[in-house]
Design a protein around this motif. Sequence first.
Motif, PDB file in Angstrom:
ATOM      1  N   GLY A  39       0.816  -1.216   0.000  1.00  0.00           N
ATOM      2  CA  GLY A  39       0.000   0.000   0.000  1.00  0.00           C
ATOM      3  C   GLY A  39       0.844   1.257   0.000  1.00  0.00           C
ATOM      4  N   ARG A  89      -8.388 -11.037  -0.057  1.00  0.00           N
ATOM      5  CA  ARG A  89      -9.377 -10.652  -1.078  1.00  0.00           C
ATOM      6  C   ARG A  89     -10.649 -10.129  -0.402  1.00  0.00           C
ATOM      7  NH1 ARG A  89      -6.657 -14.769  -3.756  1.00  0.00           N
ATOM      8  NH2 ARG A  89      -8.009 -16.452  -3.040  1.00  0.00           N
ATOM      9  N   ASP A 119      -9.920  -6.636   0.741  1.00  0.00           N
ATOM     10  CA  ASP A 119     -10.061  -5.704  -0.389  1.00  0.00           C
ATOM     11  C   ASP A 119     -11.528  -5.310  -0.593  1.00  0.00           C
ATOM     12  OD1 ASP A 119      -7.361  -5.784  -0.863  1.00  0.00           O
ATOM     13  OD2 ASP A 119      -7.473  -7.161  -2.567  1.00  0.00           O
ATOM     14  N   ARG A 120     -12.417  -6.302  -0.464  1.00  0.00           N
ATOM     15  CA  ARG A 120     -13.849  -5.999  -0.660  1.00  0.00           C
ATOM     16  C   ARG A 120     -14.380  -5.156   0.499  1.00  0.00           C
ATOM     17  NH1 ARG A 120     -14.050 -11.445  -2.168  1.00  0.00           N
ATOM     18  NH2 ARG A 120     -15.439 -12.091  -0.493  1.00  0.00           N
ATOM     19  N   LEU A 166     -12.616  -2.958   2.114  1.00  0.00           N
ATOM     20  CA  LEU A 166     -12.125  -1.603   1.832  1.00  0.00           C
ATOM     21  C   LEU A 166     -13.005  -0.941   0.773  1.00  0.00           C
ATOM     22  CD1 LEU A 166      -8.252  -2.179   1.669  1.00  0.00           C
ATOM     23  CD2 LEU A 166      -9.515  -0.876   3.386  1.00  0.00           C
ATOM     24  N   ALA A 167     -13.312  -1.716  -0.277  1.00  0.00           N
ATOM     25  CA  ALA A 167     -14.132  -1.165  -1.365  1.00  0.00           C
ATOM     26  C   ALA A 167     -15.495  -0.720  -0.828  1.00  0.00           C
ATOM     27  CB  ALA A 167     -14.298  -2.203  -2.473  1.00  0.00           C
ATOM     28  N   ASP A 215      -9.313   1.705  -1.673  1.00  0.00           N
ATOM     29  CA  ASP A 215      -8.585   0.711  -2.441  1.00  0.00           C
ATOM     30  C   ASP A 215      -7.311   0.397  -1.668  1.00  0.00           C
ATOM     31  OD1 ASP A 215      -8.269  -0.288  -5.467  1.00  0.00           O
ATOM     32  OD2 ASP A 215      -6.307   0.279  -4.649  1.00  0.00           O
ATOM     33  N   ARG A 216      -6.784  -0.833  -1.809  1.00  0.00           N
ATOM     34  CA  ARG A 216      -5.594  -1.160  -1.003  1.00  0.00           C
ATOM     35  C   ARG A 216      -4.389  -0.273  -1.340  1.00  0.00           C
ATOM     36  NH1 ARG A 216      -2.518  -6.189  -0.399  1.00  0.00           N
ATOM     37  NH2 ARG A 216      -4.477  -7.227  -0.060  1.00  0.00           N
TER      38      ARG A 216
END
Length: 263
Positions: free
Chosen positions: A101, A131, A134-135, A137-138, A143-144
């Motif tokens: 990041g 993964r 990541d979702r 965060l979204a 975003d990472r």
Amino acid sequence: MAVGGAITSVLAWQIEAGADEAIAEAPFDRFAAASERPRRSPESPPEALAAPGGPASIPVAAGARETASAATDLESLKAAFEAFDGCALKETATNFVFADGAPNARLMFIGEAPGAEEDRQGVPFVGPAGRLLDRMLAAIGLDRAEVYITNILPWRPPGNRNPTDSEIALCLPFIERHISLVEPAVVVAVGGTAAKALLDAREGIMRLRGRWFNYTVPGSDARIPLRAILHPAYLLRQPAQKRDAWNDLIAIKKKLAEAGTDG
Ligand code: URA
């Protein structure tokens, strides 16, 4: 026992012991390699270790603290940590996993330790749990690449076993220095192990999540808001708990906005 049965049971025993991947074509005797060089100085016996967050007078952890504090930027911290020989996990891990990041991110996620995929790639949170992270965060518009992601331990514990208190105590000075160099506006402890290590807490994640803590950066007066969240690996097994994780993510997003920053 037939030869086939014997081989199967040896393989099962190896998997149970954590040797669950074929990494190279030829076997490598890591124990022989490890015994060739001293891992600890004589004045710092392994029995002198204490629980994470314990007294800074622990000799081995004190050595780690000196090494970590000497780092003046992320590059030198990474180099010093990678060269640090005090933690035996280094002997069995394939890769040193430092961070991913943006180093100037305002939001810093700290997980437990690399898993199999992270160990293979040398990048934190890239396996199934990553993964899902990541979702997550979204879900709050991030975003990472905009946040900073690391772990308490940079080496994978064999077979994904839980890290021991000693392993955590040895690596803690490095993550503390890591936090003080990144200077995030908000720290997120991902899962119970990270939360307990950073907060020096005995309570489990179910009691630690859902509220804000002030993380005091060792050696300074700085305080950073810290939130513990459920680990995505746990959420993959217990999807019904995603609602709690969602509430924590919303609170984190709000705290970032209050701090005048979004990521
Ligand atoms: N779990 C963690 O805590 N960290 C990783 O990097 C991967 C899985």
